[in-house]
Motif scaffolding. Structure first.
Motif, PDB file in Angstrom:
ATOM      1  N   ASP A  75      -4.883  -5.433  -6.426  1.00 37.09           N
ATOM      2  CA  ASP A  75      -4.801  -5.295  -4.978  1.00 37.09           C
ATOM      3  C   ASP A  75      -5.898  -4.331  -4.544  1.00 37.09           C
ATOM      4  O   ASP A  75      -6.166  -3.340  -5.231  1.00 37.09           O
TER       5      ASP A  75
ATOM      6  N   PRO B 172      -8.878  -0.951   2.029  1.00 43.96           N
ATOM      7  CA  PRO B 172      -9.745   0.142   2.488  1.00 43.96           C
ATOM      8  C   PRO B 172      -8.926   1.375   2.868  1.00 43.96           C
ATOM      9  O   PRO B 172      -7.896   1.247   3.538  1.00 43.96           O
ATOM     10  N   ILE B 173      -9.381   2.521   2.436  1.00 50.85           N
ATOM     11  CA  ILE B 173      -8.755   3.797   2.803  1.00 50.85           C
ATOM     12  C   ILE B 173      -9.893   4.755   3.143  1.00 50.85           C
ATOM     13  O   ILE B 173     -10.830   4.916   2.357  1.00 50.85           O
ATOM     14  N   THR B 174      -9.817   5.368   4.318  1.00 51.64           N
ATOM     15  CA  THR B 174     -10.898   6.276   4.729  1.00 51.64           C
ATOM     16  C   THR B 174     -10.438   7.726   4.799  1.00 51.64           C
ATOM     17  O   THR B 174     -11.258   8.623   4.972  1.00 51.64           O
ATOM     18  N   TRP B 175      -9.124   7.954   4.695  1.00 49.40           N
ATOM     19  CA  TRP B 175      -8.638   9.339   4.680  1.00 49.40           C
ATOM     20  C   TRP B 175      -8.848   9.883   3.275  1.00 49.40           C
ATOM     21  O   TRP B 175      -7.924   9.996   2.476  1.00 49.40           O
TER      22      TRP B 175
ATOM     23  N   SER C  81      -5.299   9.976   1.209  1.00 49.79           N
ATOM     24  CA  SER C  81      -4.086   9.999   2.009  1.00 49.79           C
ATOM     25  C   SER C  81      -3.760   8.607   2.557  1.00 49.79           C
ATOM     26  O   SER C  81      -4.653   7.886   3.009  1.00 49.79           O
ATOM     27  N   MET C  82      -2.483   8.236   2.479  1.00 51.27           N
ATOM     28  CA  MET C  82      -2.065   6.909   2.946  1.00 51.27           C
ATOM     29  C   MET C  82      -0.802   6.975   3.767  1.00 51.27           C
ATOM     30  O   MET C  82       0.123   7.706   3.440  1.00 51.27           O
ATOM     31  N   TYR C  83      -0.777   6.145   4.801  1.00 52.41           N
ATOM     32  CA  TYR C  83       0.340   6.094   5.736  1.00 52.41           C
ATOM     33  C   TYR C  83       1.228   4.891   5.407  1.00 52.41           C
ATOM     34  O   TYR C  83       0.751   3.864   4.925  1.00 52.41           O
TER      35      TYR C  83
ATOM     36  N   LYS D 199       2.396   0.654   2.494  1.00 49.20           N
ATOM     37  CA  LYS D 199       1.458  -0.378   2.029  1.00 49.20           C
ATOM     38  C   LYS D 199       1.563  -0.587   0.508  1.00 49.20           C
ATOM     39  O   LYS D 199       1.971   0.317  -0.229  1.00 49.20           O
ATOM     40  N   GLN D 200       1.150  -1.785   0.077  1.00 49.99           N
ATOM     41  CA  GLN D 200       1.244  -2.144  -1.342  1.00 49.99           C
ATOM     42  C   GLN D 200       0.459  -1.172  -2.219  1.00 49.99           C
ATOM     43  O   GLN D 200       0.912  -0.763  -3.289  1.00 49.99           O
ATOM     44  N   THR D 201      -0.728  -0.793  -1.743  1.00 49.90           N
ATOM     45  CA  THR D 201      -1.565   0.137  -2.503  1.00 49.90           C
ATOM     46  C   THR D 201      -0.804   1.425  -2.809  1.00 49.90           C
ATOM     47  O   THR D 201      -0.852   1.944  -3.926  1.00 49.90           O
TER      48      THR D 201
ATOM     49  N   GLY E 244      -8.526  -4.985   4.688  1.00 50.94           N
ATOM     50  CA  GLY E 244      -7.824  -4.107   5.627  1.00 50.94           C
ATOM     51  C   GLY E 244      -6.906  -4.845   6.586  1.00 50.94           C
ATOM     52  O   GLY E 244      -6.074  -4.229   7.250  1.00 50.94           O
TER      53      GLY E 244
ATOM     54  N   THR F  52      -5.112  -7.615   5.592  1.00 51.94           N
ATOM     55  CA  THR F  52      -4.121  -8.375   4.817  1.00 51.94           C
ATOM     56  C   THR F  52      -3.367  -7.381   3.936  1.00 51.94           C
ATOM     57  O   THR F  52      -3.879  -6.304   3.629  1.00 51.94           O
ATOM     58  N   SER F  53      -2.139  -7.755   3.544  1.00 52.11           N
ATOM     59  CA  SER F  53      -1.387  -6.840   2.679  1.00 52.11           C
ATOM     60  C   SER F  53      -0.983  -7.522   1.391  1.00 52.11           C
ATOM     61  O   SER F  53      -0.525  -8.663   1.389  1.00 52.11           O
ATOM     62  N   GLY F  54      -1.147  -6.794   0.304  1.00 49.91           N
ATOM     63  CA  GLY F  54      -0.712  -7.267  -1.007  1.00 49.91           C
ATOM     64  C   GLY F  54       0.803  -7.416  -1.067  1.00 49.91           C
ATOM     65  O   GLY F  54       1.332  -7.985  -2.016  1.00 49.91           O
TER      66      GLY F  54
ATOM     67  N   LYS G 263      -4.502 -11.074  -2.502  1.00 47.07           N
ATOM     68  CA  LYS G 263      -5.608 -11.211  -1.555  1.00 47.07           C
ATOM     69  C   LYS G 263      -6.764 -11.958  -2.230  1.00 47.07           C
ATOM     70  O   LYS G 263      -7.593 -11.340  -2.892  1.00 47.07           O
TER      71      LYS G 263
HETATM   72  C1  LIG Z   1     -11.710   0.624   7.850  1.00 45.41           C
HETATM   73  C2  LIG Z   1     -10.268   0.817   7.486  1.00 45.41           C
HETATM   74  C3  LIG Z   1      -9.831   2.062   7.067  1.00 45.41           C
HETATM   75  C4  LIG Z   1      -8.493   2.286   6.710  1.00 45.41           C
HETATM   76  N1  LIG Z   1      -8.109   3.533   6.312  1.00 45.41           N
HETATM   77  C5  LIG Z   1      -6.813   3.759   5.961  1.00 45.41           C
HETATM   78  C6  LIG Z   1      -6.402   5.059   5.527  1.00 45.41           C
HETATM   79  O1  LIG Z   1      -7.205   5.983   5.393  1.00 45.41           O
HETATM   80  N2  LIG Z   1      -5.086   5.255   5.244  1.00 45.41           N
HETATM   81  C7  LIG Z   1      -4.169   4.247   5.351  1.00 45.41           C
HETATM   82  O2  LIG Z   1      -2.971   4.491   5.092  1.00 45.41           O
HETATM   83  N3  LIG Z   1      -4.532   2.977   5.734  1.00 45.41           N
HETATM   84  C8  LIG Z   1      -5.823   2.725   6.048  1.00 45.41           C
HETATM   85  N4  LIG Z   1      -6.220   1.455   6.429  1.00 45.41           N
HETATM   86  C9  LIG Z   1      -5.214   0.369   6.481  1.00 45.41           C
HETATM   87  C10 LIG Z   1      -5.031  -0.402   5.167  1.00 45.41           C
HETATM   88  O3  LIG Z   1      -6.248  -0.740   4.553  1.00 45.41           O
HETATM   89  C11 LIG Z   1      -4.213  -1.668   5.481  1.00 45.41           C
HETATM   90  O4  LIG Z   1      -2.920  -1.266   5.886  1.00 45.41           O
HETATM   91  C12 LIG Z   1      -4.139  -2.680   4.338  1.00 45.41           C
HETATM   92  O5  LIG Z   1      -3.680  -3.914   4.867  1.00 45.41           O
HETATM   93  C13 LIG Z   1      -3.196  -2.263   3.230  1.00 45.41           C
HETATM   94  O6  LIG Z   1      -3.156  -3.271   2.246  1.00 45.41           O
HETATM   95  P1  LIG Z   1      -2.066  -3.246   1.063  1.00 45.41           P
HETATM   96  O7  LIG Z   1      -0.712  -3.421   1.710  1.00 45.41           O
HETATM   97  O8  LIG Z   1      -2.454  -4.408   0.190  1.00 45.41           O
HETATM   98  O9  LIG Z   1      -2.188  -1.931   0.382  1.00 45.41           O
HETATM   99  C14 LIG Z   1      -7.558   1.218   6.787  1.00 45.41           C
HETATM  100  C15 LIG Z   1      -8.004  -0.062   7.217  1.00 45.41           C
HETATM  101  C16 LIG Z   1      -9.347  -0.262   7.556  1.00 45.41           C
HETATM  102  C17 LIG Z   1      -9.801  -1.621   8.006  1.00 45.41           C
END
Ligand SMILES: Cc1cc2nc3c(=O)[nH]c(=O)nc-3n(C[C@H](O)[C@H](O)[C@H](O)COP(=O)(O)O)c2cc1C
Length: 188
Positions: free
Chosen positions: A32, A35-38, A53-55, A58-60, A87, A89-91, A96
């Protein structure tokens, strides 16, 4: 020069951050990517720790809580379609695999490495801090792989321009020129 400023409230996030795609494995062995930018950095003794950091749920995040392993893949400007796709779609729903990309198995951690990335951290979580619905992972760096055509010097001698990073601050940006190093602009 004195800048004339105005107050605009508190609901802006002008956090200038490089964009990374986190790679993990689902329970069924499928990779899976999201994108994570935090993402930031701190240190413990001699070692750098990545702070990721993640909110939400999410699957990740679920994968990292389960395996404690992840890859952190720098996004370059030729990877924007991948970022947008991963970003949006969700796993949690399914694997994906609607667009074409490839990955390699890491030799250092249980995490997939995105073949198109020019800089990859291979990490293991050492600590987690919860704040509301967010989890912040302090990650030990087990290995770093970079594009073999790009030269780097010591710890701080990295010309980011060569990696063509995508910078995220609510929208995607690219960077301009390398302006120099510490000490180039102020002489005692
Ligand atoms: C450019 C971009 C940056 C993102 N940054 C974050 C982040 O820093 N933290 C976070 O929790 N989600 C962030 N997201 C949202 C996740 O990437 C998004 O929820 C994703 O669908 C999760 O996929 P997953 O369920 O397969 O893990 C970001 C999305 C994009 C497009």
């Amino acid at each position: 020069m004195r800048v004339k400023r105005k107050s605009i409230g508190t609901h802006y996030s002008m956090c200038v951050q490089p964009t990374f795609i986190i790679g993990t494995y689902n329970e069924n062995g499928n990779p899976d990517f999201a994108p994570i930018t935090w993402i930031s950095v701190t240190c413990e003794g001699e070692d750098y720790l990545l702070v990721v950091s993640m909110y939400g749920t999410k699957q990740t995040k679920q994968n990292i809580v389960r395996t404690k392993q992840l890859s952190v893949n720098l996004v370059s400007t030729d990877m924007l379609e991948l970022v947008d796709y991963f970003g949006s779609t969700s796993g949690k729903d399914r694997w994906k695999n609607d667009i074409s990309y490839s990955y390699t198995v890491s030799e250092y951690v249980h995490a997939p490495l995105l073949d198109s990335s020019r800089w990859i951290y291979e990490c293991e979580v050492s600590e987690v801090v919860k704040t509301g619905e967010s989890d912040t992972f302090f990650c030990r760096i087990k290995n770093i792989q970079i594009d073999e055509d790009i030269k780097v010097g010591d710890t701080f001698e990295i010309d980011l321009v060569e990696f063509k990073p995508v910078i995220y601050s609510g929208q995607y940006h690219s960077i301009g020129k390398n302006l120099g190093k510490i000490g180039d602009f102020y002489k005692k």
